[in-house]
Design a protein around this motif. Structure first.
Motif, PDB file in Angstrom:
ATOM      1  N   VAL A 179       8.599  25.576 -51.132  1.00 30.32           N
ATOM      2  CA  VAL A 179       9.323  24.466 -50.847  1.00 30.32           C
ATOM      3  C   VAL A 179      10.815  24.623 -50.756  1.00 30.32           C
ATOM      4  O   VAL A 179      11.290  24.201 -49.833  1.00 30.32           O
ATOM      5  N   LEU A 180      11.543  25.560 -51.594  1.00 30.79           N
ATOM      6  CA  LEU A 180      12.737  25.885 -51.339  1.00 30.79           C
ATOM      7  C   LEU A 180      13.024  26.891 -50.221  1.00 30.79           C
ATOM      8  O   LEU A 180      14.347  26.846 -49.831  1.00 30.79           O
ATOM      9  N   ASP A 181      12.136  27.339 -49.782  1.00 35.86           N
ATOM     10  CA  ASP A 181      12.132  28.386 -48.571  1.00 35.86           C
ATOM     11  C   ASP A 181      13.368  29.414 -48.567  1.00 35.86           C
ATOM     12  O   ASP A 181      13.191  30.128 -49.621  1.00 35.86           O
ATOM     13  N   GLU A 182      14.337  29.439 -47.934  1.00 38.54           N
ATOM     14  CA  GLU A 182      15.293  30.399 -47.987  1.00 38.54           C
ATOM     15  C   GLU A 182      16.206  30.085 -49.263  1.00 38.54           C
ATOM     16  O   GLU A 182      16.985  30.798 -49.213  1.00 38.54           O
ATOM     17  N   ASN A 183      16.251  29.046 -49.828  1.00 38.80           N
ATOM     18  CA  ASN A 183      16.947  29.083 -50.986  1.00 38.80           C
ATOM     19  C   ASN A 183      16.178  29.272 -52.196  1.00 38.80           C
ATOM     20  O   ASN A 183      16.579  28.607 -53.482  1.00 38.80           O
ATOM     21  N   ALA A 184      15.197  30.002 -52.269  1.00 38.35           N
ATOM     22  CA  ALA A 184      14.341  30.338 -53.418  1.00 38.35           C
ATOM     23  C   ALA A 184      15.008  31.536 -54.298  1.00 38.35           C
ATOM     24  O   ALA A 184      14.714  32.621 -53.966  1.00 38.35           O
TER      25      ALA A 184
END
Length: 109
Positions: free
Chosen positions: A19-24
């Motif tokens: 869900v967070l993709d590149e911000n995980a």
């Protein structure tokens, strides 16, 4: 299946990373899980889950650049591997199959 078992919390962590993709990264994963589930999780519990997911080959991680707002520390970002995606799909398939096997109960109102 030993070694590839996906527990509920590990499944939530994997889904949250997707869900967070590149911000995980650690704090964003912890915050998103708390927001979505209403459950407060400790940093230690999350770290343990991330370590186990990494050992299973379900995630990879890399470090971002150092930032001044973090005192020169770098964030560790996480990504779900193809093996992790396959584990999620298998878990979903098993759950869907079991839900579909539950006899339909007539609701009386």
């Amino acid at each position: 299946m030993k070694g590839t078992y996906l527990g509920e919390f590990q499944e939530i962590v994997l889904l949250t990373i997707l869900v967070l993709d590149e911000n995980a990264y650690g704090v964003s994963i912890q915050d998103e899980i708390s927001q979505r589930t209403g459950r407060e999780i400790s940093r230690g519990a999350l770290h343990t889950a991330l370590t186990r997911l990494d050992q299973k080959g379900f995630i990879t991680s890399f470090y971002g650049g150092a930032t001044t707002e973090r005192g020169g520390r770098r964030k560790r970002y996480y990504q779900v591997t193809n093996l992790g995606r396959n584990a999620l799909e298998e878990a979903k398939s098993i759950r869907d199959e079991l839900w579909n096997l539950i006899p339909k109960l007539g609701l009386q109102g």
